[in-house]
Design a protein around this motif. Structure first.
Motif, mmCIF file in Angstrom:
data_model
loop_
_atom_site.group_PDB
_atom_site.id
_atom_site.type_symbol
_atom_site.label_atom_id
_atom_site.label_comp_id
_atom_site.label_asym_id
_atom_site.label_seq_id
_atom_site.Cartn_x
_atom_site.Cartn_y
_atom_site.Cartn_z
ATOM 1 N N MET A 145 0.846 -1.198 0.000
ATOM 2 C CA MET A 145 0.000 0.000 0.000
ATOM 3 C C MET A 145 0.877 1.241 0.000
ATOM 4 O O MET A 145 1.855 1.310 0.723
ATOM 5 N N THR B 93 2.544 4.777 0.566
ATOM 6 C CA THR B 93 2.652 5.673 1.713
ATOM 7 C C THR B 93 2.722 7.125 1.264
ATOM 8 O O THR B 93 2.985 7.997 2.052
ATOM 9 N N TRP C 9 -5.566 4.400 1.733
ATOM 10 C CA TRP C 9 -5.445 4.378 3.200
ATOM 11 C C TRP C 9 -4.956 5.728 3.680
ATOM 12 O O TRP C 9 -3.764 6.059 3.547
ATOM 13 N N GLU D 154 -1.699 8.043 7.871
ATOM 14 C CA GLU D 154 -0.422 8.529 8.405
ATOM 15 C C GLU D 154 -0.450 10.016 8.727
ATOM 16 O O GLU D 154 -0.917 10.818 7.913
#
Lengths: 139, 119
Positions: free
Chosen positions: B1, B3, B24, B27
């Motif tokens: 995935m 980042t 996603w 972070e």
């Protein structure tokens, strides 16, 4: 019971690998989507808390163990960093207008809402955060 | 995935549409990128910003903080933020954190633009 474990550096760069680990657990256990979401979100928040605050001055490790029973998940997140009891943090006020909204405390609030048990323990310099999620399988 | 946080803008019918291209959103550093991005848009005069989350399957509180921070700035500048194409599990995060009472959500981009679009 099935058990999954990972140990990694407690730093921001580890967040994706922990998230991918959680995703693999969800797929391996074929969890219902809403249960998988509760597990991934609560662990994303808990891990983010550790990597952000547990080791402000030196590198450190964290360990995540997930134990799966047929209708229960128990996740234990462990670190050896600063003591911090997230279960004692106040609930943020969510009813005030945007200009008065505080930005802190939302992650812990999400963990509380996503889990059936959320506990903290510190013994011999080790922080242990326990997250339990239960569900009922369709008959 | 991935980042890497990627956000793409498009102006349509007087609305700035921001697409989150990262599935996603978890972070803190990605959230900082989004916060700066939304601030820049608001500073440059975007009065209506529609955030399209159609590709997002995971979102944590660090991004909710970005949306609160942007919302405060939007209020100061008399601008508005809207959301569309939000998956049910992501909508839960907005509901639990109380942002569903602050922002308006649309099922898709078309229904959003039909209501908030127009020069």
């Amino acid at each position: 019971m099935k058990r999954f474990a990972i140990e990694t550096d407690a730093r921001l760069e580890s967040l994706p690998s922990i998230a991918e680990f959680t995703e693999r657990v969800i797929m391996d256990l074929k969890l219902p989507p809403e249960v998988g979401h509760k597990l991934s979100l609560s662990l994303d928040e808990a891990v983010n808390n550790v990597v952000s605050y547990a080791y402000p001055d030196q590198p450190g490790k964290m360990q995540l163990v997930i134990e799966a029973e047929p209708e229960e998940l128990r996740a234990m997140l462990t670190d050896q960093g600063l003591a911090f009891d997230p279960t004692q943090q106040p609930t943020p006020d969510l009813d005030v207008p945007i200009e008065e909204r505080k930005i802190g405390g939302l992650g812990i609030h999400l963990i509380r809402k996503m889990t059936d048990e959320f506990k903290y323990n510190r013994t011999d310099g080790v922080n242990q955060m326990l997250i339990v999620i239960r569900w009922r399988n369709a008959p | 995935m991935s980042t890497t946080a990627t956000f793409i803008d498009e102006n349509r019918e007087g609305v700035t549409i921001v697409y989150a291209m990262t599935p996603w959103l978890i972070e803190p550093r990605m959230a900082d990128v989004l916060t700066r991005h939304l601030n820049d848009l608001l500073d440059s005069g975007s009065g209506r910003i529609l955030i399209n989350l159609t590709d997002v399957s995971r979102l944590t509180s660090v991004f909710i903080r970005s949306f609160i921070t942007a919302g405060k700035k939007a209020k100061e500048l008399d601008a508005q933020l809207f959301f569309c194409s939000v998956a049910p599990v992501i909508r839960d995060v907005f509901t639990i954190t109380g942002l569903d009472k602050i922002y308006k959500f649309y099922a898709d981009e078309r229904s959003a633009l039909s209501e908030i679009g127009g020069e």
